[in-house]
Design a protein around this motif. Structure first.
Motif, PDB file in Angstrom:
ATOM      1  N   UNK A 169       1.952   4.669   6.704  1.00  0.00           N
ATOM      2  CA  UNK A 169       2.265   4.447   5.440  1.00  0.00           C
ATOM      3  C   UNK A 169       2.564   5.559   4.669  1.00  0.00           C
ATOM      4  N   UNK A 170       3.329   5.334   3.770  1.00  0.00           N
ATOM      5  CA  UNK A 170       3.861   6.569   2.651  1.00  0.00           C
ATOM      6  C   UNK A 170       5.355   6.511   2.758  1.00  0.00           C
ATOM      7  N   UNK A 171       6.038   7.115   1.773  1.00  0.00           N
ATOM      8  CA  UNK A 171       7.364   7.334   1.302  1.00  0.00           C
ATOM      9  C   UNK A 171       8.158   7.725   2.740  1.00  0.00           C
ATOM     10  N   UNK A 172       9.065   6.971   3.219  1.00  0.00           N
ATOM     11  CA  UNK A 172      10.075   7.373   4.113  1.00  0.00           C
ATOM     12  C   UNK A 172       9.472   7.250   5.603  1.00  0.00           C
ATOM     13  N   UNK A 173       8.546   6.390   5.731  1.00  0.00           N
ATOM     14  CA  UNK A 173       8.029   6.183   7.035  1.00  0.00           C
ATOM     15  C   UNK A 173       8.582   4.690   7.570  1.00  0.00           C
ATOM     16  N   UNK A 179       0.816  -1.060   0.019  1.00  0.00           N
ATOM     17  CA  UNK A 179       0.013  -0.004  -0.002  1.00  0.00           C
ATOM     18  C   UNK A 179       0.857   1.119  -0.227  1.00  0.00           C
ATOM     19  N   UNK A 180       2.012   1.279  -0.513  1.00  0.00           N
ATOM     20  CA  UNK A 180       3.102   2.324  -0.642  1.00  0.00           C
ATOM     21  C   UNK A 180       2.299   3.854  -1.280  1.00  0.00           C
ATOM     22  N   UNK A 181       1.389   3.384  -1.967  1.00  0.00           N
ATOM     23  CA  UNK A 181       0.733   4.984  -2.716  1.00  0.00           C
ATOM     24  C   UNK A 181      -0.217   5.412  -1.471  1.00  0.00           C
ATOM     25  N   UNK A 182      -0.526   4.972  -0.438  1.00  0.00           N
ATOM     26  CA  UNK A 182      -1.485   5.500   0.418  1.00  0.00           C
ATOM     27  C   UNK A 182      -0.619   6.218   1.388  1.00  0.00           C
ATOM     28  N   UNK A 183      -1.030   7.353   2.108  1.00  0.00           N
ATOM     29  CA  UNK A 183      -0.474   8.141   3.060  1.00  0.00           C
ATOM     30  C   UNK A 183      -1.477   8.119   4.382  1.00  0.00           C
TER      31      UNK A 183
END
Length: 96
Positions: free
Chosen positions: A92-96, A61-65
Motif C-alpha cells: 500500500x502507498x503511492x507508487x506501489x 486505503x491509499x493513505x496507508x503505507x
C-alpha cells in the motif's frame, strides 16, 4: 479439485505499517474473521475474489503505507497455527 458440496470460507485482513515492521501484522479493526459472501463464490473462485478485494483495497486505503495481507480459512475461528487455504498480500502507498 472441485468439491461436491458448498464450501464456506472466512477471511481476515491484516496490515503491517512501513514504519512499524517490527510490530508484525495487525488487524484492521472489526471482527477478526469475516465470512466470504457466498454469493461471490457462485461465479468466482476464492482466489479471484480475494485478489480483487486486495486490489480494491489498494485504492480504498491509499493513505496507508505498508503491506496488506488477506488470509482465507475453511473455518470461522481457526486455531493458532492453522494454515490458510489461500493468502496473498499487496503493498500500500503511492507508487506501489
Amino acid at each position: 479439485m472441485k468439491k461436491a458440496y458448498w464450501q464456506s470460507y472466512w477471511y481476515r485482513l491484516r496490515f503491517r505499517a512501513d514504519s512499524e515492521q517490527w510490530a508484525g501484522w495487525q488487524g484492521l479493526g472489526g471482527p477478526e474473521f469475516s465470512q466470504v459472501p457466498n454469493k461471490v463464490l457462485v461465479d468466482s473462485s476464492l482466489e479471484a475474489w480475494a485478489t480483487a478485494l486486495l486490489q480494491e483495497a489498494r485504492f480504498e486505503l491509499e493513505d496507508l503505507r505498508g503491506d496488506l495481507l488477506i488470509e482465507c480459512f475453511e473455518e470461522p475461528a481457526p486455531s493458532a497455527g492453522t494454515e490458510p487455504v489461500f493468502s496473498a498480500q499487496v503493498e500500500l502507498g503511492p507508487g506501489r
